[in-house]
Write an enzyme that holds these catalytic residues in place. Structure first.
Site, PDB file in Angstrom:
ATOM      1  N   LEU A 210      -1.979   3.990  -4.398  1.00 29.72           N
ATOM      2  CA  LEU A 210      -2.075   2.659  -4.992  1.00 29.72           C
ATOM      3  C   LEU A 210      -2.778   1.633  -4.108  1.00 29.72           C
ATOM      4  CD1 LEU A 210      -1.190   0.640  -7.245  1.00 29.72           C
ATOM      5  CD2 LEU A 210       0.882   0.256  -5.901  1.00 29.72           C
TER       6      LEU A 210
ATOM      7  N   TYR B  84      -5.234   1.621  -2.186  1.00 28.84           N
ATOM      8  CA  TYR B  84      -6.698   1.610  -2.131  1.00 28.84           C
ATOM      9  C   TYR B  84      -7.194   1.520  -3.572  1.00 28.84           C
ATOM     10  CZ  TYR B  84      -5.952   3.123   2.659  1.00 28.84           C
ATOM     11  OH  TYR B  84      -5.544   3.191   3.959  1.00 28.84           O
TER      12      TYR B  84
END
Length: 257
Positions: free
Chosen positions: A184, A186
């Site tokens: 999540l 990135y």
């Protein structure tokens, strides 16, 4: 963490592997453990840095840890740079031939690096539904496709962004599937964006939502519907609301999660 980075050695472009780890304890204890369990790296005392908490924070931010206090007290941000991050999870071992193919692709692309973050240990003991992040047991390591640059030229920007996309597509056969899982923190708009509201918003949100959250996605949708039914807080990849569900019904749903 293992970093695979294209490097020029004796006028030939190759791939260099760097191993970086954070051990909570003294270097003497670490050397004993490495000698027992991971002799291949040949770790020596001079390879280790014994740092304070503040120095560690500065080190992992890629800043000068030898002057940690000055760095942390400096209110002026350092020079702006541009970056792209994409992620994957590997759940089955990659063969030696597969790694050779990956190394050759890195050399071909020229700038894109690969970070490998190992999983296992305590991560395997946490159930997938215990926290929003479901990527726990069953993952050997997380892959991070990584590029930083400073030019700020549209042509250069496009070329570097494309390198991560090409490498991400190349890695398809080596990584998780159904869904192809993503970390999540990135954010990657290439894996999908929310379109519209109601049913369309839910369906488009599910495309990226299940990659970030797997089976936890629908639980997030129920929470979102209960606390923000009008979808005031939103972005390209925000959690959608349940279509046709009233606030009271959503509160009942969330109470059952």
């Amino acid at each position: 963490m293992v970093i695979l980075m294209p490097q020029t050695v004796t006028n030939k472009l190759t791939v260099e592997a760097t191993f970086i780890a954070h051990f909570l304890g003294g270097s003497n204890r670490l050397l004993q453990l490495m000698k027992k369990n991971f002799q291949e790296l040949g770790l020596k005392k001079e390879d280790c840095l014994e740092l304070s908490w503040a120095e560690c924070a500065v080190f992992w931010a890629n800043m000068d840890h030898t002057s940690a206090a000055e760095v942390l007290l400096d209110r002026n941000s350092y020079a702006a740079s541009f970056l792209v991050r994409k992620t994957d999870y590997v759940q089955t071992p990659i063969s030696k031939l597969g790694w050779e193919s990956i190394f050759n692709k890195l050399v071909e692309l020229g700038k894109c690096c690969v970070f490998l973050n190992p999983y296992g240990g305590v991560m395997d003991e946490i159930p997938a539904d215990a926290t929003p992040c479901p990527h726990r047991a069953g993952n050997l390591f997380k892959v991070q496709y990584w590029i930083n640059w400073s030019e700020g030229d549209p042509e250069v920007d496009g070329r570097y962004v494309n390198q991560t996309r090409v490498l991400h597509e190349f890695m398809t056969k080596y990584v998780s599937k159904n869904p192809r899982c993503v970390y999540l923190n990135y954010r990657d708009l290439d894996i999908g964006v929310r379109v519209g509201s109601g049913v369309s918003g839910y369906n488009s949100g599910k495309v990226y939502g299940e990659k970030y959250f797997k089976g936890n996605f629908d639980r997030w949708v129920k929470v979102k519907t209960a606390v923000d039914p009008d979808n005031f807080f939103r972005s390209e990849q925000s959690i959608p609301t349940l279509p046709g569900i009233k606030n009271a019904e959503a509160c009942l749903l969330i109470s059952k999660i």
